[in-house]
Scaffold this active site. Structure first.
Site, PDB file in Angstrom:
ATOM      1  CB  ALA A  33      -0.627  -0.064   1.166  1.00 29.77           C
ATOM      2  CD  GLU A  62      -1.868  -7.498   2.604  1.00 24.58           C
ATOM      3  OE1 GLU A  62      -1.539  -6.538   3.028  1.00 24.58           O
ATOM      4  OE2 GLU A  62      -2.619  -7.973   3.707  1.00 24.58           O
ATOM      5  CD  GLU A 111       1.641  -5.924   5.732  1.00 26.51           C
ATOM      6  OE1 GLU A 111       2.624  -6.778   5.731  1.00 26.51           O
ATOM      7  OE2 GLU A 111       1.217  -6.295   4.673  1.00 26.51           O
TER       8      GLU A 111
HETATM    9  N1  CAA Z   1       4.253   2.889  -0.928  1.00 29.87           N
HETATM   10  C1  CAA Z   1       5.388   4.618  -1.216  1.00 29.87           C
HETATM   11  N2  CAA Z   1       6.310   4.383  -2.084  1.00 29.87           N
HETATM   12  C2  CAA Z   1       6.687   3.681  -2.211  1.00 29.87           C
HETATM   13  C3  CAA Z   1       6.850   2.455  -2.140  1.00 29.87           C
HETATM   14  C4  CAA Z   1       5.311   2.404  -0.866  1.00 29.87           C
HETATM   15  N3  CAA Z   1       4.554   1.068  -0.612  1.00 29.87           N
HETATM   16  N4  CAA Z   1       8.077   1.430  -1.783  1.00 29.87           N
HETATM   17  C5  CAA Z   1       8.500   2.278  -2.504  1.00 29.87           C
HETATM   18  N5  CAA Z   1       8.272   3.573  -3.386  1.00 29.87           N
HETATM   19  C6  CAA Z   1       8.093   4.542  -3.468  1.00 29.87           C
HETATM   20  C7  CAA Z   1       9.633   4.775  -2.876  1.00 29.87           C
HETATM   21  O1  CAA Z   1       8.889   5.933  -1.849  1.00 29.87           O
HETATM   22  C8  CAA Z   1      11.018   5.404  -4.280  1.00 29.87           C
HETATM   23  O2  CAA Z   1      10.531   6.712  -4.177  1.00 29.87           O
HETATM   24  P1  CAA Z   1      11.433   7.611  -4.358  1.00 29.87           P
HETATM   25  O3  CAA Z   1      12.258   7.949  -5.205  1.00 29.87           O
HETATM   26  O4  CAA Z   1       9.933   9.143  -4.977  1.00 29.87           O
HETATM   27  O5  CAA Z   1      12.071   8.137  -3.071  1.00 29.87           O
HETATM   28  C9  CAA Z   1      10.999   4.750  -4.739  1.00 29.87           C
HETATM   29  O6  CAA Z   1       8.465   4.145  -4.658  1.00 29.87           O
HETATM   30  C10 CAA Z   1      11.847   3.273  -5.052  1.00 29.87           C
HETATM   31  O7  CAA Z   1      12.033   2.898  -4.040  1.00 29.87           O
HETATM   32  P2  CAA Z   1      14.037   2.489  -3.305  1.00 29.87           P
HETATM   33  O8  CAA Z   1      14.143   3.900  -3.468  1.00 29.87           O
HETATM   34  O9  CAA Z   1      12.593   2.083  -1.758  1.00 29.87           O
HETATM   35  O10 CAA Z   1      13.308   1.452  -4.014  1.00 29.87           O
HETATM   36  P3  CAA Z   1      14.858   0.315  -3.252  1.00 29.87           P
HETATM   37  O11 CAA Z   1      14.903  -0.956  -4.464  1.00 29.87           O
HETATM   38  O12 CAA Z   1      16.287   0.558  -2.725  1.00 29.87           O
HETATM   39  O13 CAA Z   1      13.173  -0.890  -2.370  1.00 29.87           O
HETATM   40  C11 CAA Z   1      12.155  -1.622  -1.273  1.00 29.87           C
HETATM   41  C12 CAA Z   1      12.905  -1.116  -2.612  1.00 29.87           C
HETATM   42  C13 CAA Z   1      12.102  -2.997  -0.725  1.00 29.87           C
HETATM   43  C14 CAA Z   1      10.832  -2.752  -2.215  1.00 29.87           C
HETATM   44  C15 CAA Z   1      11.523  -0.727  -0.430  1.00 29.87           C
HETATM   45  O14 CAA Z   1      11.186   0.306  -1.266  1.00 29.87           O
HETATM   46  C16 CAA Z   1      10.037  -0.728   0.489  1.00 29.87           C
HETATM   47  O15 CAA Z   1      10.765  -1.733   1.633  1.00 29.87           O
HETATM   48  N6  CAA Z   1       9.488  -0.070   0.345  1.00 29.87           N
HETATM   49  C17 CAA Z   1       8.585  -0.194   1.032  1.00 29.87           C
HETATM   50  C18 CAA Z   1       7.726  -1.663   1.651  1.00 29.87           C
HETATM   51  C19 CAA Z   1       6.384  -2.420   2.133  1.00 29.87           C
HETATM   52  O16 CAA Z   1       6.606  -1.628   3.669  1.00 29.87           O
HETATM   53  N7  CAA Z   1       5.027  -2.895   2.024  1.00 29.87           N
HETATM   54  C20 CAA Z   1       4.382  -2.215   2.692  1.00 29.87           C
HETATM   55  C21 CAA Z   1       3.222  -1.267   2.969  1.00 29.87           C
HETATM   56  S1  CAA Z   1       1.878  -1.614   4.136  1.00 29.87           S
HETATM   57  C22 CAA Z   1       0.595  -2.270   2.681  1.00 29.87           C
HETATM   58  O17 CAA Z   1       1.227  -2.800   2.407  1.00 29.87           O
HETATM   59  C23 CAA Z   1      -1.200  -2.071   4.234  1.00 29.87           C
HETATM   60  C24 CAA Z   1      -2.041  -3.487   3.072  1.00 29.87           C
HETATM   61  O18 CAA Z   1      -1.505  -4.268   3.441  1.00 29.87           O
HETATM   62  C25 CAA Z   1      -2.995  -3.077   3.190  1.00 29.87           C
END
Ligand code: CAA
Length: 258
Positions: free
Chosen positions: A65, A112, A132
């Site tokens: 998300a 999911e 999460e």
């Molecule tokens: N939401 C918003 N933006 C996101 C995102 C997310 N879940 N995941 C990645 N992005 C964005 C980053 O902010 C970044 O944007 P900017 O360039 O503007 O800063 C861009 O995508 C590229 O991401 P990274 O620079 O972080 O890329 P990376 O290769 O270094 O890392 C990653 C990749 C490991 C996937 C890392 O981005 C990450 O950990 N993302 C979050 C994953 C996460 O926590 N997901 C769970 C979300 S909560 C949820 O999903 C609740 C639910 O069950 C409904």
């Protein structure tokens, strides 16, 4: 219909829906969820579609998300708007088969979403996770429930409590995905599977989907009874007559969804 966050193509009875927010690794925001609900509903109603493939990019199916969108929301905001609920449940109302083709990250809501599809074909680059907990929340699109049913309590707890990622080989070993293919072949394999499904009787494919999904919702005894009722009911269809006649006449069946 043109979408802001999706690319939809329909060819040879398969609708390919591609999540398309490359700058955010396909993070699921409200716009994408509502467009996805719309695109899935349209594909389900479209007579030119017999199977759906849901995919992302080479780098990410979806990284969860959208954290930027969620960060400032309050309980009143998310509870009041029933955040994500009705749009994500639209996926569960689709009666046609949905194949997830996953490359790269399928995290949080991305994992999911893939689990809400009927089965998952993974590229060898796929990484699944429910991170999460690192954000101070639990999964919100069914992860604690569906992942546990797929992989069992111990591994599900491990994934949800540590927030670690699972690679494609581990995902195949524990039954989260149906098969793993080299990344360069992912779309070809997924489209081949979808095209094979689209050659079947759609009526029968929808019955298969209902019966298998029922196994998650009820006891073994009730599930077997439900299956038997469907099995018997399908003898009322022309497709059953055609399928069995074609076998006996050593020819390819011509199903008419009747
Ligand atoms: N939401 C918003 N933006 C996101 C995102 C997310 N879940 N995941 C990645 N992005 C964005 C980053 O902010 C970044 O944007 P900017 O360039 O503007 O800063 C861009 O995508 C590229 O991401 P990274 O620079 O972080 O890329 P990376 O290769 O270094 O890392 C990653 C990749 C490991 C996937 C890392 O981005 C990450 O950990 N993302 C979050 C994953 C996460 O926590 N997901 C769970 C979300 S909560 C949820 O999903 C609740 C639910 O069950 C409904």
């Amino acid at each position: 219909m043109a979408y802001e966050t999706l690319i939809v193509e329909i060819e040879d009875y398969v609708a390919l829906i591609r999540l398309n927010r490359p700058d955010a690794l396909n993070a699921l925001n409200s716009k994408m969820m509502s467009e996805l609900a719309d695109a899935l509903g349209a594909a389900d109603r479209n007579e030119k579609v017999r199977c759906i493939v849901l995919t992302g990019s080479e780098k990410a199916f979806a990284a969860g998300a959208d954290i930027k969108e969620m960060a400032e929301q309050s309980f009143v905001d998310v509870f009041g708007s029933d955040f994500f609920t009705s749009d994500s449940e639209a996926m569960l109302r689709v009666r046609k088969p949905i194949v997830a083709a996953v490359a790269g990250y399928a995290l949080g809501g991305g994992c999911e979403l893939a689990m809400m599809c009927d089965f998952i074909i993974a590229a060898d680059t796929a990484k699944f996770g429910q991170p999460e907990i690192n954000l101070g929340v639990v999964a919100g699109l069914g992860g604690t429930q569906r992942l546990t049913r797929f992989v069992g309590k111990s591994k599900s707890m491990d994934m949800h409590l540590t927030g670690r990622f699972m690679d494609a080989a581990e995902a195949e070993r524990c039954g989260l995905v149906s098969r793993v293919v080299p990344a360069k072949n992912l779309m070809e394999e997924a489209m081949k599977a979808a095209s094979k499904i689209s050659e079947k009787s759609l009526l029968t494919a929808m019955a298969v989907k209902e019966a298998v999904n029922r196994s998650y919702e009820t006891t073994l005894r009730e599930g077997v009874l439900f299956e038997r009722r469907l099995f018997h009911a399908l003898f009322a269809t022309e497709d059953q007559k055609e399928g069995m006649a074609a076998f006996l006449e050593k020819r390819t069946p011509q199903f008419r969804d009747k």
